[in-house]
Design a protein around this motif. Structure first.
Motif, PDB file in Angstrom:
ATOM      1  N   ASN A 188      23.390 -12.530 -28.090  1.00 51.40           N
ATOM      2  CA  ASN A 188      24.159 -11.335 -27.743  1.00 51.40           C
ATOM      3  C   ASN A 188      23.444 -10.529 -26.663  1.00 51.40           C
ATOM      4  OD1 ASN A 188      26.117 -11.957 -29.632  1.00 51.40           O
ATOM      5  ND2 ASN A 188      25.283 -10.621 -31.219  1.00 51.40           N
ATOM      6  N   TYR A 224      29.194 -19.287 -33.756  1.00 52.03           N
ATOM      7  CA  TYR A 224      29.046 -18.245 -32.729  1.00 52.03           C
ATOM      8  C   TYR A 224      30.360 -18.127 -31.964  1.00 52.03           C
ATOM      9  CZ  TYR A 224      26.658 -15.357 -29.275  1.00 52.03           C
ATOM     10  OH  TYR A 224      26.273 -14.318 -28.477  1.00 52.03           O
ATOM     11  N   PRO A 225      30.789 -16.877 -31.653  1.00 53.60           N
ATOM     12  CA  PRO A 225      32.069 -16.694 -30.947  1.00 53.60           C
ATOM     13  C   PRO A 225      32.109 -17.463 -29.629  1.00 53.60           C
ATOM     14  CG  PRO A 225      31.258 -14.599 -31.783  1.00 53.60           C
ATOM     15  CD  PRO A 225      30.159 -15.595 -31.994  1.00 53.60           C
ATOM     16  N   SER A 226      33.165 -18.233 -29.441  1.00 50.85           N
ATOM     17  CA  SER A 226      33.264 -19.068 -28.244  1.00 50.85           C
ATOM     18  C   SER A 226      33.422 -18.230 -26.980  1.00 50.85           C
ATOM     19  CB  SER A 226      34.428 -20.042 -28.379  1.00 50.85           C
ATOM     20  OG  SER A 226      35.639 -19.348 -28.628  1.00 50.85           O
ATOM     21  N   TYR A 227      34.034 -17.042 -27.081  1.00 51.41           N
ATOM     22  CA  TYR A 227      34.182 -16.222 -25.877  1.00 51.41           C
ATOM     23  C   TYR A 227      32.819 -15.733 -25.386  1.00 51.41           C
ATOM     24  CZ  TYR A 227      35.645 -12.702 -22.558  1.00 51.41           C
ATOM     25  OH  TYR A 227      35.802 -11.977 -21.397  1.00 51.41           O
ATOM     26  N   ARG A 228      31.931 -15.427 -26.317  1.00 46.55           N
ATOM     27  CA  ARG A 228      30.584 -15.000 -25.900  1.00 46.55           C
ATOM     28  C   ARG A 228      29.841 -16.147 -25.212  1.00 46.55           C
ATOM     29  NH1 ARG A 228      28.584 -10.139 -27.552  1.00 46.55           N
ATOM     30  NH2 ARG A 228      29.842  -8.974 -29.054  1.00 46.55           N
ATOM     31  N   SER A 287      39.588 -18.199 -29.238  1.00 44.73           N
ATOM     32  CA  SER A 287      39.675 -17.427 -30.480  1.00 44.73           C
ATOM     33  C   SER A 287      38.859 -18.058 -31.606  1.00 44.73           C
ATOM     34  CB  SER A 287      41.136 -17.309 -30.923  1.00 44.73           C
ATOM     35  OG  SER A 287      41.701 -18.600 -31.135  1.00 44.73           O
ATOM     36  N   GLN A 288      38.618 -19.372 -31.545  1.00 43.59           N
ATOM     37  CA  GLN A 288      37.865 -20.055 -32.597  1.00 43.59           C
ATOM     38  C   GLN A 288      36.376 -20.090 -32.250  1.00 43.59           C
ATOM     39  OE1 GLN A 288      39.199 -21.010 -35.483  1.00 43.59           O
ATOM     40  NE2 GLN A 288      41.159 -20.184 -34.735  1.00 43.59           N
ATOM     41  N   PRO A 289      35.506 -19.800 -33.216  1.00 34.34           N
ATOM     42  CA  PRO A 289      34.061 -19.844 -32.951  1.00 34.34           C
ATOM     43  C   PRO A 289      33.559 -21.276 -32.795  1.00 34.34           C
ATOM     44  CG  PRO A 289      34.468 -19.420 -35.270  1.00 34.34           C
ATOM     45  CD  PRO A 289      35.809 -19.394 -34.599  1.00 34.34           C
ATOM     46  N   GLU A 302      21.187 -15.178 -33.136  1.00 37.94           N
ATOM     47  CA  GLU A 302      22.488 -14.632 -32.742  1.00 37.94           C
ATOM     48  C   GLU A 302      22.323 -13.363 -31.919  1.00 37.94           C
ATOM     49  OE1 GLU A 302      26.734 -13.236 -34.762  1.00 37.94           O
ATOM     50  OE2 GLU A 302      25.116 -14.027 -36.001  1.00 37.94           O
ATOM     51  N   ALA A 349      40.061 -11.426 -26.956  1.00 32.70           N
ATOM     52  CA  ALA A 349      39.684 -12.669 -26.290  1.00 32.70           C
ATOM     53  C   ALA A 349      40.906 -13.560 -26.124  1.00 32.70           C
ATOM     54  CB  ALA A 349      38.615 -13.395 -27.101  1.00 32.70           C
TER      55      ALA A 349
END
Length: 306
Positions: A12, A140-144, A129-131, A8, A124
């Motif tokens: 990042n 893992y965050p979908s925006y990332r 908004s949903q991982p 993770e 976001a």
């Protein structure tokens, strides 16, 4: 220290590195081809973040917010290029640094007068908004993920632009030997303008994408300029490939350092001392990386000027 946590943090770090690349790519082109030290490049990043966050909050359309941030930043850069930068192209670096430092102070005051001193929290977009469930125990965050994909796509497009187009040929010629390029008939002023605006577009995009990841606040451009400058020194001034490799190295090393330095120091220090030492040690990692690279490659990893 689980493998999931390490993976993770690596993701990042790659995401942060790609944001650094968007900022450093424009900066290294401006400095490498135009030989112009533009410290106000971080202010364009700040404006992109503010414009993107404002449009996102008021319209709710993230794509429109990103597009508006890019267009708004390019228009501001065009005004800056016409009003100031064209006069600085023929000046020495000291004059360029002082003049663009003045631009930073002006932009900071304009931002404070327009948006106030309080940070803006854009968040976001709802669709991200949903991982994403990567494994059964790792989401893992979908925006990332979007940031990773967008950064890689822009890197690929920029690589194609620089290496497989006529404009890219002129950019590479100017980065390698500007005087010779002028003698061969390259229209330097037009190339300079295009490069400056391209760099501004990348800075605006980086600011708009960074907004949902952190609070948009005054001075954020100056803060990220230090890692961006380290990136272009590590990668080699004027080299887009070097900017990408340097950004990924800096982003990964700094993120890993901030994530795991406290746990490692707790093995040797009392907790009270770790709280003060760990952030300082983590902040030193990118400087240590730069020293190590320059020790073996004084001109950077991929210098544009042979």
């Amino acid at each position: 220290m689980s493998s999931t946590l390490i993976a993770e943090q690596l993701l990042n770090g790659l995401g942060y590195g790609l944001m650094l690349f968007l900022l450093a790519a424009g900066l290294t082109l401006v400095f490498g081809v135009m030989d112009t030290m533009n410290l106000a490049h971080g202010s364009l990043f700040t404006m992109g973040a503010y414009i993107g966050a404002t449009l996102s909050l008021y319209t709710g359309f993230f794509v429109l917010a990103v597009a508006g941030a890019i267009v708004g930043t390019v228009l501001l850069a065009l005004a800056l290029e016409i009003a100031l930068m064209r006069r600085l192209y023929v000046s020495n670096h000291l004059v360029q640094v002082v003049a663009t430092l003045g631009v930073i102070l002006i932009v900071d005051d304009v931002v404070k007068a327009t948006w106030g001193a309080a940070p803006i929290i854009a968040g976001a977009p709802q669709v991200f908004s949903q991982p994403i469930q990567i494994t059964s125990d790792w989401a893992y965050p979908s925006y990332r993920v979007l940031v990773l994909v967008a950064g890689l796509a822009v890197a690929a497009l920029l690589y194609a632009l620089v290496n497989h187009t006529r404009l890219g040929m002129l950019v590479r010629a100017g980065a390698s030997n500007r005087a010779m390029a002028q003698m061969m008939g390259v229209r330097v002023k037009q190339v300079f303008s295009v490069i400056f605006l391209l760099g501004a577009a990348l800075a605006g995009l980086a600011g708009a994408l960074m907004g949902p990841l952190s609070a948009v606040q005054n001075g954020m451009g100056e803060t990220i300029m230090i890692p961006a400058l380290i990136v272009i020194v590590i990668g080699g001034i004027g080299s887009v490939r070097g900017a990408l490799v340097g950004a990924l190295l800096v982003g990964t090393v700094e993120t890993i350092g901030r994530a795991f330095a406290p746990a490692l120091l707790k093995q040797f220090m009392p907790p009270a001392l770790v709280a003060d030492t760990a952030p300082a040690l983590a902040g030193m990692t990118m400087y240590l990386l730069m020293v190590a690279v320059l020790f073996f490659k004084p001109r950077g990893l991929f210098p544009a000027r042979g």
